[in-house]
Design a protein around this motif. Sequence first.
Motif, mmCIF file in Angstrom:
data_model
loop_
_atom_site.group_PDB
_atom_site.id
_atom_site.type_symbol
_atom_site.label_atom_id
_atom_site.label_comp_id
_atom_site.label_asym_id
_atom_site.label_seq_id
_atom_site.Cartn_x
_atom_site.Cartn_y
_atom_site.Cartn_z
ATOM 1 N N GLY A 144 16.313 1.402 -5.669
ATOM 2 C CA GLY A 144 15.085 1.560 -4.898
ATOM 3 C C GLY A 144 15.290 2.073 -3.488
ATOM 4 O O GLY A 144 14.394 1.968 -2.657
ATOM 5 N N LYS A 145 16.463 2.644 -3.231
ATOM 6 C CA LYS A 145 16.749 3.120 -1.879
ATOM 7 C C LYS A 145 17.285 4.550 -1.914
ATOM 8 O O LYS A 145 17.807 5.022 -2.923
ATOM 9 N N ASP A 159 13.976 2.703 2.086
ATOM 10 C CA ASP A 159 13.177 2.314 0.921
ATOM 11 C C ASP A 159 12.569 3.581 0.300
ATOM 12 O O ASP A 159 11.861 4.331 0.985
ATOM 13 N N LYS A 161 10.214 4.091 -1.730
ATOM 14 C CA LYS A 161 8.751 4.143 -1.867
ATOM 15 C C LYS A 161 8.053 4.315 -0.527
ATOM 16 O O LYS A 161 7.093 5.077 -0.397
ATOM 17 N N THR A 162 8.530 3.592 0.487
ATOM 18 C CA THR A 162 7.807 3.557 1.765
ATOM 19 C C THR A 162 8.410 4.448 2.845
ATOM 20 O O THR A 162 7.736 4.778 3.823
ATOM 21 N N GLU A 164 10.675 3.341 4.792
ATOM 22 C CA GLU A 164 11.110 2.430 5.857
ATOM 23 C C GLU A 164 12.612 2.189 5.752
ATOM 24 O O GLU A 164 13.163 2.114 4.650
ATOM 25 N N ALA A 166 15.895 0.299 5.366
ATOM 26 C CA ALA A 166 16.252 -0.980 4.746
ATOM 27 C C ALA A 166 17.462 -1.596 5.439
ATOM 28 O O ALA A 166 17.517 -2.794 5.667
#
Lengths: 575, 109
Positions: A144-145, A159, A161-162, A164, A166
Amino acid sequence: MWSKSRTLAISASIVLSGLYGVAQAQPIDASRLESADTNPNDWLTYHGSYKGFDYSGLSQINTSNVKDLDVAWMHFPGRTTRGVQSMPLAADGVLYYSGSYSRVFALDGATGKQLWAFIPDLDEDLVSRQTHSPYNRGIALGEGKVFVGTVDGRLLAIDMKTGEKAWDTKLEDSQKLTTGFTGAPLYVRGTVVIGSQGGEWPNRGPIFGVDAKTGAKKWEFITVGGTPEAMKTWGNDTWRTGGGGGWMPGTYDPETNSVWWGTANPAPLYDWGGDSWTEGGGARPGTNLFTTSVIALDPDTGKLKFYHQELPHDAWDFDSAIGEFVSIDRDGRKLMLHPNKSGYMFVYNRADASVANVWPLIHNINFVQNIDTSGTLVGRREFQAGEMKGPPLCPAINGGVSWNSGAYSPKTGLYYKIGNEWCQTMEVTKTTPVTEPQSQLYIGATFHLVPPPSGTIYGHLDARDPVTGEKKWEVRFPEPPLASVIATAGDLVFVPDPRGILRAYDARTGEQLWSHNDGIGHNGGIISYSAGNKQYIAVVTGWGGLVGDDYTGAFGEPYKSMPKDAGALIVYALK
Amino acid sequence: MHHTMSALILVALLAAGSVAPAFADEAASDGGAAAKGEQLFGSAGCGWCHSEGGRAPGKGPKLAGIQKDDAFIHNRIKNGYPGQMPGFKQFSDAQINSLIAYVRSLPAQ
């Protein structure tokens, strides 16, 4: 209750799919990465899959319809100093890529709509003092990264998806060493592996393993004298300033649980001591392990499992850092093809990196008389301080091959690779390494690019048998292409050329079938993926890499006026 | 204390290899400065980009016969130019002047 939850989950996924116009995301984990070659819709890792093919199994775009290929959308990363040099990745219909200064973007693969952008803060004062900077050559995906290295010595996780951050792990003291990370990381079963720059500096070139979840450093493998055995191969304690590093991502062989990585050259690049290195003399006496080597590391511990040094005591800057490892299975043999910068292709047994064959891709070679099929260097050409005697050194420091990738098509059984024909004049100088207050380039020569004695500089795309080197066809270019190539199941080979033309060839014959002008030279990656059941070809553009910088002096226009602060991601689809 | 500091600085300069000690004598003649500049040119890897010791174009421009004035060259060495040349902020003015002297000593042709 169960069925209601399930319905809700499916509904949610449909809404999300509709919202982003992309497929439902599945976790990118070890099993998905290790079978990536069976899902041509994605391009999950630098070379497409751990098999290192740079091949797309998609065939929607093929020899019969490639004439209808056109630009679908573009994206401009901005602040594109030295062009976009990265390899994009694609997962579940989303395209991820990096630009200069480690800017990372996630885009809808069908429309180019930006989903997020990540612009890291870098040590700008340091960047202004770096020579091999601020380009970035790629990212990795996992858990997921999105993982990306920085030229100021950090590895970042974002991240996926976002967008941001991590985690953010400082791995190298770049203020002191000058070196950082320009190469893509490699995600392997919970560990992110990334190699430092290093061959041109009086450092020790580490490769790191980092915990993908937490960002904690798990291990560090030092490519210069990193084991007691290796330290003995550097006379006069020259391991302290020996260069090395591993600045391009290698690959992973699940069968032996080994990370294969190519290491950079020793420093200084050229040795003023002639052949005295065998008897304790010269700039760095000894074979200089593990520089200019192919090494296999345990992904959990970083322990060395096996290795082969392609050029013992590399005296020509023909390193092994090209991260291209192509898994070929033939006649029951499990082989691994790896290009050495000298233009020789090494074929290894995957079990232990023992040499199965060596063949030359290029024609102009005189740094040795030969590298025989067992990997032994025959008739080495050594240098003394002063003007180089004899004919120009071939190939030139720019390499018989550069760092970008070739492609292997399991469909045609051919390996497509760019070779470079050029040489250099040289004066070898006895220099002292400068490590304080900050490491400086440790070169040991000044040189000048010249044509080979046989004629003019040129490049060529060869289609060859990857094991024997037998040539099927060849296409020549007046200036060597410096971007990666890709082969597809549509029987196409795409070559992004240095003038800015993207060309498609028939993979079986070498006939050019299509071309398009991208408006600026190419010096990075090219991939294919699928979004919404449609095949796309994504290529990065932009000029100003270390090899390309020589094109102004060697060829004049269009390179003299080609911008070195521009570039884009250009994505093609059928009209 | 002053002597201790001087000794520390000297040790630091010696640790820096050939660069710093070569510039202890800043009152060198032009010929000496050019020679020191040539040495620094080699130690700092300038030839990586400026081919044949600056006599031919390479990744960077040919320096022999350069038409820019000293102030321009001084600033370019000190601060670089993004994407084209790194800055060498760690060099002293005397070191940069020696590099300029070296470049000026190259025959323009």
